[in-house]
Design a protein around this motif. Structure first.
Motif, PDB file in Angstrom:
ATOM      1  N   LEU A 174      11.450  -8.632   7.740  1.00 21.54           N
ATOM      2  CA  LEU A 174      12.100  -8.693   6.436  1.00 21.54           C
ATOM      3  C   LEU A 174      12.266  -7.277   5.907  1.00 21.54           C
ATOM      4  O   LEU A 174      11.346  -6.457   6.001  1.00 21.54           O
ATOM      5  N   VAL A 175      13.444  -7.001   5.348  1.00 22.93           N
ATOM      6  CA  VAL A 175      13.704  -5.675   4.784  1.00 22.93           C
ATOM      7  C   VAL A 175      14.138  -5.832   3.331  1.00 22.93           C
ATOM      8  O   VAL A 175      15.089  -6.552   3.027  1.00 22.93           O
ATOM      9  N   GLY A 176      13.413  -5.162   2.427  1.00 21.92           N
ATOM     10  CA  GLY A 176      13.774  -5.164   1.019  1.00 21.92           C
ATOM     11  C   GLY A 176      14.783  -4.071   0.722  1.00 21.92           C
ATOM     12  O   GLY A 176      14.479  -2.883   0.858  1.00 21.92           O
ATOM     13  N   CYS A 177      15.977  -4.485   0.344  1.00 28.25           N
ATOM     14  CA  CYS A 177      17.032  -3.566  -0.090  1.00 28.25           C
ATOM     15  C   CYS A 177      17.479  -4.000  -1.484  1.00 28.25           C
ATOM     16  O   CYS A 177      18.675  -3.987  -1.812  1.00 28.25           O
ATOM     17  N   ASP A 178      16.507  -4.400  -2.293  1.00 30.19           N
ATOM     18  CA  ASP A 178      16.793  -5.070  -3.559  1.00 30.19           C
ATOM     19  C   ASP A 178      16.626  -4.164  -4.771  1.00 30.19           C
ATOM     20  O   ASP A 178      16.299  -4.636  -5.865  1.00 30.19           O
ATOM     21  N   GLY A 179      16.860  -2.880  -4.597  1.00 27.97           N
ATOM     22  CA  GLY A 179      17.040  -1.998  -5.737  1.00 27.97           C
ATOM     23  C   GLY A 179      15.778  -1.423  -6.337  1.00 27.97           C
ATOM     24  O   GLY A 179      14.652  -1.654  -5.874  1.00 27.97           O
ATOM     25  N   GLY A 180      15.977  -0.655  -7.418  1.00 26.27           N
ATOM     26  CA  GLY A 180      14.903   0.091  -8.032  1.00 26.27           C
ATOM     27  C   GLY A 180      13.793  -0.765  -8.604  1.00 26.27           C
ATOM     28  O   GLY A 180      12.651  -0.309  -8.705  1.00 26.27           O
ATOM     29  N   ALA A 297      14.215  -0.109   2.158  1.00 22.65           N
ATOM     30  CA  ALA A 297      15.280   0.882   2.317  1.00 22.65           C
ATOM     31  C   ALA A 297      16.017   1.030   0.994  1.00 22.65           C
ATOM     32  O   ALA A 297      16.044   0.115   0.163  1.00 22.65           O
ATOM     33  N   GLY A 298      16.610   2.186   0.787  1.00 19.13           N
ATOM     34  CA  GLY A 298      17.399   2.433  -0.420  1.00 19.13           C
ATOM     35  C   GLY A 298      16.523   2.540  -1.652  1.00 19.13           C
ATOM     36  O   GLY A 298      15.373   2.996  -1.596  1.00 19.13           O
ATOM     37  N   ASP A 299      17.060   2.099  -2.799  1.00 16.76           N
ATOM     38  CA  ASP A 299      16.336   2.219  -4.067  1.00 16.76           C
ATOM     39  C   ASP A 299      15.026   1.441  -4.082  1.00 16.76           C
ATOM     40  O   ASP A 299      14.151   1.724  -4.903  1.00 16.76           O
TER      41      ASP A 299
END
Length: 510
Positions: A174-180, A297-299
């Motif tokens: 599972l990868v969390g790319c769900d923002g700040g 990943a990301g924010d």
């Protein structure tokens, strides 16, 4: 069970989904929002700048022309310029609201740069980016489920379960790319550390009674900063209140007018506010990018001031770096430790971007010390060396991973090598494999490369400019993994290929 569940269907989650889909993984993307359209994602509020490094990522997957068209900037796309032609960027960017003079930027001095269709940054918007990535993801069978709010995450040694209401989603990863304000980050127990905000920022679409009082462009003032885009009614302001106002209450017309007056030093009147939001420069990063079978990943992994679009570009860099490594892990041919190199390579980049953001905020502060620093910075970026240094940071050309080689090309984004038959490196990377470019006269690496032909594409020929290399091995994310001399050593290539792509097919799984 899916191979990978991605939480968040923003640009980072979609870019990662495309990479995993290209690698042959089964992927489902869970998105909290029910609809794709939003005024905060379309221009002008959703306007963003993609760095040259991000543009390059779209180019290497065959999506650049579609993105340019969706962004409404077709005139910026074209064939690669001839070797030796001027490569000066049209847009220089800014540091803390102080604009760079593009004519001062010595783009030819940037490391290992060759003419390419992906020459420079691109003005786009989030809606255009997400549309292009969604279409690409659909081609690979990626499933996007909207209106799904993840409320629990659990994992064991075999997989991960995400729960949303009565529904459960099982996957190997599972990868969390769900923002700040990442739910995955909180549920999975990642530590999130950093610095608290210095300002509250605002974006708004508004009508002014006297628009002549605030001119278009970026304006760093003794009391903050404001930005006005010409003809769109778009305004952004940074008010140094320690972040006190952000999300504490809705920004009213009266409050926004007060802030605009304060940071602009005028008595401008805001007639009507159509839409507005707030943000801060809070700068935080997770101490790790992976906990077991959950990654970020990301924010979700790093947040900071949005100045310069560094968040979007850093997130796309995360997705491109992680995608092929997680894909290889799912498919079973990743060498030991490959997935760990995601955090090893990207965490330092995220930390450096946070410091770059902090430096800009410190320079913008409305006090005599910061204003003295502003004078120094203005003098520095008015020089060829200073402007080029800042542009190198903004373009992504500064990024180099430590891959354990002293060769200055290894660890950098590969130049867009062009063969005499017209083939370019970017053309060879669309299928998601690595690429071995063999410039040697006797094609001495061909026999060795066949053992990895399912993971590495072999291309031989004379290059228009080989930068002194006899061969170059490029990872699927476009990073140079190894380079050989005019008479490349087959054993050295095989060691590099095994390190990054696993054991050759004839030897079985790594």
């Amino acid at each position: 069970m899916h191979d990978v569940v991605i939480v968040g269907a923003g640009p980072v989650g979609l870019a990662l989904a495309c990479e995993l889909g290209l690698a042959g993984c089964s992927v489902v993307v869970l998105e909290r929002e029910t609809e794709t359209g939003s005024p905060f994602r379309a221009a002008p509020l959703g306007r963003r700048g993609l760095s040259a490094a991000s543009v390059e990522a779209f180019y290497r997957r065959g999506m650049l022309e579609s993105l340019v068209t969706a962004s409404g900037t077709q005139e910026m796309f074209g064939a690669a310029p001839e070797a030796g032609a001027p490569q000066r960027p049209r847009f220089g960017g800014h540091f803390a609201g102080m604009m760079l003079d593009g004519s001062l930027i010595d783009a030819d001095s940037l490391p290992f740069r060759l003419p390419s269709p992906a020459q420079e940054s691109l003005a786009t918007d989030l809606e255009a980016v997400e549309t292009v990535l969604s279409e690409q993801a659909a081609k690979f069978g990626v499933e996007i489920r909207r209106g799904v709010t993840v409320s629990a995450v659990s994992q064991n040694g075999e997989g991960v379960v995400a729960r949303a209401g009565e529904d459960t989603y099982e996957a190997r990863w599972l990868v969390g790319c769900d923002g700040g304000r990442s739910t995955v980050r909180r549920l999975a127990g990642f530590e999130f550390v950093g610095t608290e905000p210095q300002f509250t920022g605002y974006t708004m679409l508004a009508d002014l009674a006297d628009p002549e009082q605030v001119s278009p462009g970026f304006h760093l003032t003794p009391t903050g900063m404001y930005i006005r885009l010409p003809g769109a009614g778009y305004f952004a302001m940074m008010d140094f209140d320690g972040g006190a106002f952000d999300r504490s209450r809705p920004p009213t017309r009266e409050h926004l007018q007060e802030v605009l007056r304060r940071v602009s030093g005028t008595d401008v009147t805001v007639d009507e506010v159509h839409i507005a939001s707030s943000f801060t420069d809070r700068a935080m990063q997770t101490t790790a990018y992976r906990r077991g079978r959950v990654l970020l990943a990301g924010d979700a992994a790093h947040i900071h001031s949005p100045l310069g679009g560094q968040g979007l570009n850093t997130g796309i860099g995360d997705a491109v770096n992680l995608g092929w490594k997680l894909g290889a892990t799912v498919r079973g041919h990743a060498p030991d430790g490959l997935l760990d190199t995601y955090a090893e390579e990207r965490h330092p980049i995220g930390a450096a971007v946070l410091d770059w953001s902090r430096a800009q905020v410190a320079t913008m502060r409305p006090d005599p010390y910061a204003q003295a620093i502003q004078a120094v910075v203005r003098d520095l970026i008015a020089t060829r060396e200073g402007a080029t240094h800042v542009f190198e940071r903004l373009s992504g050309a500064w990024i180099r991973y430590d891959l354990g080689s002293e060769h200055p090309l290894v660890g950098r984004s590969a130049p867009d090598f062009g063969l005499e038959d017209g083939t370019r490196l970017g053309d060879l990377m669309e299928d998601g494999r690595g690429v071995l470019l063999d410039f040697s006269a006797d094609r001495r690496l061909h026999a060795s490369a066949t053992a990895w032909e399912d993971r590495i594409r072999y291309a031989a020929g004379t290059a228009r400019n080989d930068l002194g290399s006899g061969a170059v091995l490029v990872r699927p994310d476009g990073v140079v993994a190894w380079t050989g001399d005019r008479h490349p050593d087959a054993e050295a290539f095989e060691r590099a290929a095994t390190r990054w792509f696993g054991a050759p097919a004839a030897a079985g799984p790594a």
